[in-house]
Design an enzyme around this catalytic site. Sequence first.
Site, short mmCIF file in Angstrom:
data_model
loop_
_atom_site.label_atom_id
_atom_site.label_comp_id
_atom_site.label_asym_id
_atom_site.label_seq_id
_atom_site.Cartn_x
_atom_site.Cartn_y
_atom_site.Cartn_z
N VAL A 203 0.96 -1.22 0.24
CA VAL A 203 -0.02 -0.08 0.05
C VAL A 203 0.76 1.31 -0.01
CG1 VAL A 203 -1.73 1.19 1.28
CG2 VAL A 203 -1.54 -1.16 1.59
N HIS A 204 0.69 2.09 -1.03
CA HIS A 204 1.49 3.41 -0.86
C HIS A 204 1.13 4.50 -1.78
CE1 HIS A 204 2.97 1.56 -4.89
NE2 HIS A 204 3.06 2.94 -5.09
#
Length: 358
Positions: A203-204
Site C-alpha cells: 500500500v503506498h
Amino acid sequence: MVKVLSVVGARPNFVKLAGVEPWFSKMFDHVVVHTGQHYDYELSRVFFEHLDIREPDYYLGVGSGSHGYQIGEIVKRLEEVLFKERPDLVVVYGDTNSTLAGALAAVKAGFRVAHVEAGLRSFDMSMPEEVNRRVTDHVSYLLFAPTENAVRNLKRENVLGKIYLTGDVHVDVLNRWMPIVDKRSRILDLLDIDPGEYIVVTVHRAENTDNPVNLGNIVKALLNIPYRIVFPVHPRTRNALGRMGLLRKLEESENIVLTKPLGYIDFIKMVKHSWKVITDSGGVQREAYLLGIPCIVLRDRTEWVELVEAGWVKLVGTDPDKIVKSVEEFEPKESKPGLLGDGRAGERIASIIKSEIS
Ligand code: UD1
Ligand code: UDP
C-alpha cells in the site's frame, strides 16, 4: 551515434529502465539521469543492484517535498544537464513526478521526448499519476503504449506524437529475472514463511496513505484477515501509519509480518510463492497477473482495465468487509490471456528509436 538520455527517479521508473537499458546501452550513447526523488537504499540503489542496471551518469539529489517543489527542482536541475549533454531524445518512464518533470524540462528546452508506458488512463484526475501521465503523453514525440487499450486512449485524445504498440517492459524484466529468483533470494526462509501460505500486501498510493478513513479501513481489513500476511511497508505508508497510531496495531498482530520495502528479486520471489496479493500498486497488479496470483486491488479504478476484464484483478476499494470477503472468495478465471505483450518491448522500443531518430 544517437544520444538517448533517460530520466528516472522513483522505484517504478527503475524497473522500467531495466527493461530497455540492455538495448539502449548497446545501440545508443545512453546517458542516465537519476533525479533523486527516491533516495533510500530500499527504494533506489537496491534496484540498480538487483536488476543489473549501470550507475546513473548524473544524480540530481532532489529528494522529497511537495509536488511543486519536486517537479520545479527537477526541471531546473535537469535543464542544465540537457544543455550540457544535448541528447537526440529524452526518454521518460511511467507516471511519477520524475516522469512529468523530465518530459517538461526536455520539451521546454527544445528536446524531443519519448514516453515508455504511454496511454494508460484511470480517468481519475485526483490521482497524481493520472495528471503526470496525461501531460507527459501530450508533450511526447514518441509514445510507447503497452497495450491496445492504451493505444485507443491516445488516439481518442488526438495526441500529436507517434504512437507505437510495444507491449509492457515489466514483462521483459520479469521474464529475465524470474527464473533465478528462487536461487538468488532466501527471503522466505528469512521471514520463516511457507510457499502458498501467505498473502503479500503493498500500500503506498496517496489516495490511501493520505486519507485517514481509507488507511484506517485498510488496516481494519488486514487485522481481520485470518491468514499470514507479509507487508513490505513503503516509507510514506510507515509515516502515515505512525501518525495515525495504526503502526503498533499491525506490529502487534500475530498474522502480520511487516518488513522494509524489498528489493526486486526478493519481492518477485515473495509474490511468486504467495497465495494472494492485495495492493494499490500499478506494477504489482501486472506482476501478480503475470505470475498467476489472484490480485485484489485497493482502489476504485485502475489504469490496467484489461486485467480486471480478464477476471484476474479484482477492484475492491477500501471497504474492510469487501476486502476480507474478496480474500476468501476471489478466484481468477481459468484462462489467462497474454495481455501485456510478448516480453520483447525493450528491444522493440530501442529499434523504433533507432529508425525514428537519426
Ligand atoms: C512515488 C510516485 C508513485 C509511485 C511511487 C512508487 C509520484 C507523484 N508518486 O510515490 O506514483 O507509485 O513513487 O514507490 O511521483 N520517502 C522516503 N524515502 C525515499 C523516498 C520517499 O522516506 O527514498 C518518503 C518521504 O517521506 C516522502 C514520501 O515518502 O515525502 C513520498 O515520496 P514521493 O517520492 O513524494 O512519492 P511516493 O509516495 O514515493
Ligand atoms: N516492488 C519491490 N519491492 C517492494 C514493492 C514493490 O521491488 O517492496 C517493485 C514491484 O516489483 C513493482 C515496482 O516495485 O513493479 C514498482 O512498483 P510500486 O508499487 O512502487 O509503484 P507503482 O507501480 O504503483 O507506480
